[in-house]
Design an enzyme around this catalytic site. Sequence first.
Site, PDB file in Angstrom:
ATOM      1  N   GLN A 206       2.930   1.098   6.826  1.00 49.89           N
ATOM      2  CA  GLN A 206       1.523   1.475   6.599  1.00 49.89           C
ATOM      3  C   GLN A 206       0.583   0.690   7.504  1.00 49.89           C
ATOM      4  O   GLN A 206      -0.474   1.189   7.888  1.00 49.89           O
ATOM      5  CB  GLN A 206       1.135   1.221   5.129  1.00 49.89           C
ATOM      6  CG  GLN A 206       1.750   2.184   4.131  1.00 49.89           C
ATOM      7  CD  GLN A 206       3.067   1.680   3.571  1.00 49.89           C
ATOM      8  OE1 GLN A 206       3.769   0.903   4.220  1.00 49.89           O
ATOM      9  NE2 GLN A 206       3.426   2.121   2.386  1.00 49.89           N
ATOM     10  N   ASP A 247      -2.595  -2.852  -6.279  1.00 54.25           N
ATOM     11  CA  ASP A 247      -2.156  -1.664  -7.023  1.00 54.25           C
ATOM     12  C   ASP A 247      -2.266  -1.831  -8.523  1.00 54.25           C
ATOM     13  O   ASP A 247      -2.325  -0.862  -9.261  1.00 54.25           O
ATOM     14  CB  ASP A 247      -0.711  -1.313  -6.658  1.00 54.25           C
ATOM     15  CG  ASP A 247      -0.661  -0.655  -5.302  1.00 54.25           C
ATOM     16  OD1 ASP A 247      -0.714  -1.379  -4.293  1.00 54.25           O
ATOM     17  OD2 ASP A 247      -0.624   0.588  -5.259  1.00 54.25           O
ATOM     18  N   ASN A 257       0.830  -5.743  -5.251  1.00 50.13           N
ATOM     19  CA  ASN A 257       0.418  -5.040  -4.019  1.00 50.13           C
ATOM     20  C   ASN A 257       1.671  -4.817  -3.194  1.00 50.13           C
ATOM     21  O   ASN A 257       2.786  -5.222  -3.575  1.00 50.13           O
ATOM     22  CB  ASN A 257      -0.637  -5.850  -3.255  1.00 50.13           C
ATOM     23  CG  ASN A 257      -1.271  -5.038  -2.127  1.00 50.13           C
ATOM     24  OD1 ASN A 257      -1.706  -3.910  -2.347  1.00 50.13           O
ATOM     25  ND2 ASN A 257      -1.304  -5.577  -0.922  1.00 50.13           N
TER      26      ASN A 257
HETATM   27  O1  MRU Z   1       3.009   2.411  -1.179  1.00 47.39           O
HETATM   28  P1  MRU Z   1       1.553   2.520  -0.832  1.00 47.39           P
HETATM   29  O2  MRU Z   1       1.316   2.798   0.606  1.00 47.39           O
HETATM   30  O3  MRU Z   1       0.824   3.475  -1.753  1.00 47.39           O
HETATM   31  O4  MRU Z   1       0.997   1.051  -1.145  1.00 47.39           O
HETATM   32  C1  MRU Z   1      -0.373   0.829  -0.991  1.00 47.39           C
HETATM   33  C2  MRU Z   1      -0.782  -0.575  -1.157  1.00 47.39           C
HETATM   34  O5  MRU Z   1      -0.005  -1.436  -1.458  1.00 47.39           O
HETATM   35  C3  MRU Z   1      -2.245  -0.834  -0.991  1.00 47.39           C
HETATM   36  O6  MRU Z   1      -2.459  -2.136  -0.539  1.00 47.39           O
HETATM   37  C4  MRU Z   1      -2.939  -0.683  -2.347  1.00 47.39           C
HETATM   38  O7  MRU Z   1      -2.609   0.530  -2.937  1.00 47.39           O
HETATM   39  C5  MRU Z   1      -4.401  -0.787  -2.233  1.00 47.39           C
HETATM   40  S1  MRU Z   1      -5.136   0.629  -1.491  1.00 47.39           S
HETATM   41  C6  MRU Z   1      -6.810   0.453  -1.507  1.00 47.39           C
END
Ligand code: MRU
Length: 349
Positions: A206, A247, A257
């Site tokens: 990401q 999260d 997170n």
């Molecule tokens: O697996 P993902 O890409 O959904 O994980 C996202 C994260 O860990 C982000 O840091 C979190 O959701 C915050 S988004 C504002």
Amino acid sequence: MDEALFEYDSVSICNNGLGLKILDQTKLPNEEVFIILQNEEDFTDAICSLKVRGAPAIGIAAAYGLSVLMCNSGIKSINDYHNEFARIKNLLLKTRPTAVNLSNALNRMEDRFLKISKDKNITVEQINQKLREEAELIKNEDIGSNLEIAKNAINLLKPSMSILTHCNAGHLAVSRYGTALAPIYLAKSKGWNIKVYSCETRPLLQGARLTSFELMRAGIDVTLLCDNMVSSLMSEGKIDAVITGCDRIARNGDTANKIGTSSIAVLASYYKIPFYVAGPSTTIDNDSLTGDSFVIEQRSPEEVTEMWYSERMAPKNISVYNPAFDVTKSQLISAIITEKGIFRYPYKF
Ligand code: MRU
């Protein structure tokens, strides 16, 4: 905030409430493709496969999902509506377990539904309309929260700072502005010269694919590094602060997170670098006293062994450890920034 930095919302209703338009994040950074989600499989696949991802964006997409799928169900009787609503809510709830924004948004939709359906004269069409309005409200409140997070968090920053971030907590992970990246966009709007270091974020990249993409698009100075280079970078004195998203936040401030976040927090503590978490209060899980009770999503081994490689890079049948998130202990977090303010240890929200 300079609105010109944001060309589109990552999630928006379309086709008169019968579809949800999202930017397919699995195609980034090479292709910018919008897709329309209409049926059950579209929604569950989009959330599970991370076409739409990031805690707030998942919550918004699921709320709209309930609205769109109920509209498309063709159900006419209120009794049938109750059963179908419960079934779809359950289906969406199971897509990803860690981001509490998902269950918070779905529970909020359910509360609204149960309240309005008490009116014996209400029609199915009116219920559909009100559910759509509720989903729209969830999205608009999130946009408002992100602006407030930006205004609060910028008080912790200075022009010309170098900031490390992990995963993607930007415009793509919400519907507009972001959480961890929102103050960086605000700083850019003020003419500040913030430099960002973006961790690649194994295994789903990401940071490499999304954070690098959206910051470069906004004209922000961003440098990519592999996750295992953080200590080296910090030891050279190149990082002034870390900001990540979240999260799920427990009542004591323990924060889930993206996997790898807690190791960055440990390193930041060692090198005496402030470690900040930014997120809307919809990410606070009032039912969890600490992070010990969080359910951590486990994902498929192929994300580690072969995804992104032109050929498999690990022996067949190797056991793989692939949790999608980890929990950072609240003592390691210098501050948690929400739309309501800046909170510090010991956390009380
Ligand atoms: O697996 P993902 O890409 O959904 O994980 C996202 C994260 O860990 C982000 O840091 C979190 O959701 C915050 S988004 C504002």
